[in-house]
Design a protein around this motif. Structure first.
Motif, PDB file in Angstrom:
ATOM      1  N   PRO A 204       0.824  -1.210   0.000  1.00 45.77           N
ATOM      2  CA  PRO A 204       0.000   0.000   0.000  1.00 45.77           C
ATOM      3  C   PRO A 204       0.859   1.261   0.000  1.00 45.77           C
ATOM      4  O   PRO A 204       2.017   1.241   0.431  1.00 45.77           O
ATOM      5  N   VAL A 205       0.278   2.337  -0.478  1.00 42.79           N
ATOM      6  CA  VAL A 205       0.962   3.627  -0.510  1.00 42.79           C
ATOM      7  C   VAL A 205       0.367   4.487   0.600  1.00 42.79           C
ATOM      8  O   VAL A 205      -0.779   4.928   0.509  1.00 42.79           O
ATOM      9  N   ASP A 206       1.139   4.727   1.645  1.00 40.65           N
ATOM     10  CA  ASP A 206       0.633   5.444   2.809  1.00 40.65           C
ATOM     11  C   ASP A 206       1.115   6.893   2.875  1.00 40.65           C
ATOM     12  O   ASP A 206       0.535   7.695   3.606  1.00 40.65           O
ATOM     13  N   ASP A 207       2.169   7.218   2.169  1.00 45.70           N
ATOM     14  CA  ASP A 207       2.762   8.550   2.271  1.00 45.70           C
ATOM     15  C   ASP A 207       1.924   9.549   1.464  1.00 45.70           C
ATOM     16  O   ASP A 207       1.808   9.416   0.241  1.00 45.70           O
ATOM     17  N   PRO A 208       1.338  10.568   2.101  1.00 53.96           N
ATOM     18  CA  PRO A 208       0.551  11.542   1.345  1.00 53.96           C
ATOM     19  C   PRO A 208       1.375  12.322   0.334  1.00 53.96           C
ATOM     20  O   PRO A 208       0.822  12.830  -0.645  1.00 53.96           O
ATOM     21  N   LEU A 209       2.693  12.413   0.543  1.00 55.07           N
ATOM     22  CA  LEU A 209       3.514  13.092  -0.457  1.00 55.07           C
ATOM     23  C   LEU A 209       3.524  12.328  -1.776  1.00 55.07           C
ATOM     24  O   LEU A 209       3.736  12.915  -2.837  1.00 55.07           O
ATOM     25  N   ALA A 210       3.303  11.025  -1.715  1.00 56.35           N
ATOM     26  CA  ALA A 210       3.246  10.224  -2.930  1.00 56.35           C
ATOM     27  C   ALA A 210       1.908  10.363  -3.647  1.00 56.35           C
ATOM     28  O   ALA A 210       1.806  10.051  -4.836  1.00 56.35           O
ATOM     29  N   GLN A 211       0.882  10.819  -2.931  1.00 52.37           N
ATOM     30  CA  GLN A 211      -0.458  10.996  -3.488  1.00 52.37           C
ATOM     31  C   GLN A 211      -1.045  12.283  -2.916  1.00 52.37           C
ATOM     32  O   GLN A 211      -1.842  12.235  -1.978  1.00 52.37           O
ATOM     33  N   PRO A 212      -0.652  13.437  -3.434  1.00 50.68           N
ATOM     34  CA  PRO A 212      -1.075  14.703  -2.826  1.00 50.68           C
ATOM     35  C   PRO A 212      -2.582  14.856  -2.624  1.00 50.68           C
ATOM     36  O   PRO A 212      -3.013  15.552  -1.705  1.00 50.68           O
ATOM     37  N   LEU A 213      -3.391  14.193  -3.474  1.00 53.44           N
ATOM     38  CA  LEU A 213      -4.838  14.284  -3.285  1.00 53.44           C
ATOM     39  C   LEU A 213      -5.292  13.611  -1.992  1.00 53.44           C
ATOM     40  O   LEU A 213      -6.403  13.871  -1.521  1.00 53.44           O
ATOM     41  N   ARG A 214      -4.452  12.744  -1.426  1.00 58.76           N
ATOM     42  CA  ARG A 214      -4.811  12.065  -0.180  1.00 58.76           C
ATOM     43  C   ARG A 214      -4.330  12.825   1.048  1.00 58.76           C
ATOM     44  O   ARG A 214      -4.572  12.372   2.173  1.00 58.76           O
ATOM     45  N   ALA A 215      -3.644  13.941   0.854  1.00 57.71           N
ATOM     46  CA  ALA A 215      -3.160  14.719   1.995  1.00 57.71           C
ATOM     47  C   ALA A 215      -4.346  15.270   2.787  1.00 57.71           C
ATOM     48  O   ALA A 215      -5.333  15.730   2.205  1.00 57.71           O
ATOM     49  N   SER A 216      -4.258  15.223   4.111  1.00 54.50           N
ATOM     50  CA  SER A 216      -5.371  15.678   4.948  1.00 54.50           C
ATOM     51  C   SER A 216      -5.487  17.195   4.985  1.00 54.50           C
ATOM     52  O   SER A 216      -6.564  17.735   5.235  1.00 54.50           O
ATOM     53  N   ASP A 217      -4.389  17.900   4.722  1.00 53.72           N
ATOM     54  CA  ASP A 217      -4.370  19.362   4.827  1.00 53.72           C
ATOM     55  C   ASP A 217      -3.545  19.927   3.685  1.00 53.72           C
ATOM     56  O   ASP A 217      -2.367  19.598   3.544  1.00 53.72           O
ATOM     57  N   VAL A 218      -4.161  20.755   2.848  1.00 48.79           N
ATOM     58  CA  VAL A 218      -3.440  21.387   1.742  1.00 48.79           C
ATOM     59  C   VAL A 218      -3.471  22.909   1.889  1.00 48.79           C
ATOM     60  O   VAL A 218      -3.346  23.640   0.900  1.00 48.79           O
ATOM     61  N   SER A 219      -3.588  23.374   3.103  1.00 47.46           N
ATOM     62  CA  SER A 219      -3.622  24.819   3.325  1.00 47.46           C
ATOM     63  C   SER A 219      -2.224  25.398   3.330  1.00 47.46           C
ATOM     64  O   SER A 219      -1.239  24.710   3.598  1.00 47.46           O
ATOM     65  N   GLY A 220      -2.136  26.689   3.022  1.00 45.77           N
ATOM     66  CA  GLY A 220      -0.873  27.410   3.117  1.00 45.77           C
ATOM     67  C   GLY A 220       0.143  27.063   2.058  1.00 45.77           C
ATOM     68  O   GLY A 220       1.336  27.317   2.236  1.00 45.77           O
ATOM     69  N   LEU A 221      -0.308  26.489   0.929  1.00 45.67           N
ATOM     70  CA  LEU A 221       0.623  26.094  -0.122  1.00 45.67           C
ATOM     71  C   LEU A 221       0.770  27.189  -1.174  1.00 45.67           C
ATOM     72  O   LEU A 221      -0.016  28.140  -1.238  1.00 45.67           O
ATOM     73  N   SER A 222       1.776  27.041  -2.004  1.00 48.62           N
ATOM     74  CA  SER A 222       2.037  28.009  -3.080  1.00 48.62           C
ATOM     75  C   SER A 222       0.819  28.149  -3.982  1.00 48.62           C
ATOM     76  O   SER A 222       0.075  27.177  -4.206  1.00 48.62           O
ATOM     77  N   PRO A 223       0.608  29.338  -4.556  1.00 47.66           N
ATOM     78  CA  PRO A 223      -0.429  29.468  -5.578  1.00 47.66           C
ATOM     79  C   PRO A 223      -0.137  28.524  -6.734  1.00 47.66           C
ATOM     80  O   PRO A 223       1.028  28.244  -7.041  1.00 47.66           O
ATOM     81  N   ALA A 224      -1.198  28.021  -7.353  1.00 46.37           N
ATOM     82  CA  ALA A 224      -1.037  26.950  -8.336  1.00 46.37           C
ATOM     83  C   ALA A 224      -1.620  27.330  -9.688  1.00 46.37           C
ATOM     84  O   ALA A 224      -2.653  28.001  -9.774  1.00 46.37           O
ATOM     85  N   PHE A 225      -0.947  26.868 -10.722  1.00 44.18           N
ATOM     86  CA  PHE A 225      -1.448  26.900 -12.099  1.00 44.18           C
ATOM     87  C   PHE A 225      -1.430  25.450 -12.558  1.00 44.18           C
ATOM     88  O   PHE A 225      -0.350  24.848 -12.686  1.00 44.18           O
ATOM     89  N   ILE A 226      -2.609  24.877 -12.751  1.00 44.01           N
ATOM     90  CA  ILE A 226      -2.728  23.453 -13.068  1.00 44.01           C
ATOM     91  C   ILE A 226      -3.249  23.313 -14.493  1.00 44.01           C
ATOM     92  O   ILE A 226      -4.275  23.900 -14.850  1.00 44.01           O
ATOM     93  N   VAL A 227      -2.521  22.536 -15.295  1.00 41.69           N
ATOM     94  CA  VAL A 227      -2.888  22.332 -16.695  1.00 41.69           C
ATOM     95  C   VAL A 227      -3.156  20.847 -16.900  1.00 41.69           C
ATOM     96  O   VAL A 227      -2.285  20.018 -16.600  1.00 41.69           O
ATOM     97  N   THR A 228      -4.337  20.520 -17.401  1.00 45.25           N
ATOM     98  CA  THR A 228      -4.676  19.126 -17.669  1.00 45.25           C
ATOM     99  C   THR A 228      -4.863  18.914 -19.166  1.00 45.25           C
ATOM    100  O   THR A 228      -5.210  19.826 -19.904  1.00 45.25           O
ATOM    101  N   ALA A 229      -4.626  17.672 -19.581  1.00 48.47           N
ATOM    102  CA  ALA A 229      -4.901  17.254 -20.959  1.00 48.47           C
ATOM    103  C   ALA A 229      -6.253  16.560 -20.958  1.00 48.47           C
ATOM    104  O   ALA A 229      -6.484  15.650 -20.150  1.00 48.47           O
ATOM    105  N   ASP A 230      -7.129  16.947 -21.840  1.00 46.66           N
ATOM    106  CA  ASP A 230      -8.493  16.427 -21.797  1.00 46.66           C
ATOM    107  C   ASP A 230      -8.546  14.939 -22.122  1.00 46.66           C
ATOM    108  O   ASP A 230      -9.361  14.206 -21.555  1.00 46.66           O
ATOM    109  N   VAL A 231      -7.676  14.466 -23.019  1.00 45.36           N
ATOM    110  CA  VAL A 231      -7.694  13.057 -23.432  1.00 45.36           C
ATOM    111  C   VAL A 231      -6.584  12.330 -22.666  1.00 45.36           C
ATOM    112  O   VAL A 231      -5.556  11.940 -23.217  1.00 45.36           O
ATOM    113  N   ASP A 232      -6.797  12.185 -21.380  1.00 47.28           N
ATOM    114  CA  ASP A 232      -5.765  11.700 -20.463  1.00 47.28           C
ATOM    115  C   ASP A 232      -6.463  11.102 -19.259  1.00 47.28           C
ATOM    116  O   ASP A 232      -7.331  11.754 -18.652  1.00 47.28           O
TER     117      ASP A 232
END
Length: 293
Positions: A204-232
């Motif tokens: 199993p993968v328990d480290d939230p750093l390995a799966q950021p969406l599983r982190a319990s707290d994402v407050s206080g982080l850098s501003p983000a620019f997220i780019v997704t590919a639609d066919v992905d």
């Protein structure tokens, strides 16, 4: 469905670069295939751009451009298994040239020879070796590592911004993109299991750093620019993380690129869609770098 002829040509050229029996190849062979494929799309470095290979924090890095007060840290993709300083050389050179900022490409250790958390340890080591403000940028697995870097520094010095390009962040497999794009060109949902096994083994993968969406707290982080590919298959990871950041009062811009597949940065010279996306990424880097630090 992809109908854009420029994108279809990019996909065909990419797929043709791999031998028919590439499935099941060793990590060493996959790296050789991937590097050869990247060579097909690689452009020349901008003339006169200084480039130097050296270690930062004990990690091999490639440094582009003259010394600047603010820099860019680039973390390459490749499923944690393939890729390196050469595969993304032209992308980093163009970022340095277009932004005027020193750009540092991180040659982190690869799986399966080096299991998690070797990869994020290398990125953090480079971050701590820099005593100046920086924007962190990554694509695919590198985007996950860029997000993990910000999480690892929660409550401490943060990058000026995090730019996550078609990131894989440990999203739920019942999200629509995993089924809608299960057989997408250039990255299939089944491929993700192979990369996960190489990185973490079968446990199993328990480290939230390995799966950021599983982190319990994402407050206080850098501003983000997220780019997704639609066919992905990873498309919905990006939008889900944007929602998490917004819910934690974070600043985030989400951009979804229609008709583009995973790995489209290599198409930026041949596809108008990919070129526009790359220009938006350059603008986002410049925007974060211009903020007071």
């Amino acid at each position: 469905m992809i109908t854009d002829p420029q994108v279809l040509d990019f996909i065909a050229r990419t797929e043709a670069a791999y031998p028919p029996d590439a499935n099941g190849a060793s990590a060493a062979d996959n790296r050789r295939f991937y590097d050869a494929m990247c060579d097909l799309f690689r452009g020349p470095r901008p003339p006169g751009l200084p480039v130097e290979d050296r270690r930062l924090g004990g990690v091999p890095c490639r440094i582009y451009g003259k010394d600047t007060r603010i820099c860019v840290i680039y973390v390459h993709g490749g499923g944690y298994v393939v890729g390196g300083l050469d595969s993304h050389d032209d992308i980093c050179a163009e970022i340095a040239d277009a932004t005027g900022l020193r750009t540092i490409s991180v040659g982190y250790r690869l799986a399966p020879e080096h299991r998690w958390p070797a990869q994020i340890e290398d990125v953090i080591a480079v971050w701590h070796a820099l005593s100046r403000p920086a924007v962190v940028v990554g694509d695919s697995a590198g985007a996950a590592l860029a997000a993990a870097l910000c999480l690892s520094q929660q409550g401490q010095r943060q990058p000026l911004g995090q730019i996550l390009i078609y990131p894989g962040l440990g999203g739920r497999r019942d999200a629509p993109s995993y089924t809608e794009n299960a057989e997408a060109p250039l990255l299939r949902t089944a491929d993700l299991d192979d990369y996960k096994s190489a990185l973490h083994g079968e446990g199993p993968v328990d480290d939230p750093l390995a799966q950021p969406l599983r982190a319990s707290d994402v407050s206080g982080l850098s501003p983000a620019f997220i780019v997704t590919a639609d066919v992905d298959p990873l498309r919905d990871d990006g939008s889900a993380y944007a929602e998490r950041l917004r819910a934690a009062a974070g600043e985030v811009i989400l951009r979804n690129e229609r008709q583009l597949p995973h790995g489209y940065l290599r198409a930026r010279r041949d596809s108008d869609r990919a070129r526009r996306s790359f220009h938006a990424i350059i603008a986002a880097i410049a925007g974060f770098a211009s903020r007071p630090s």
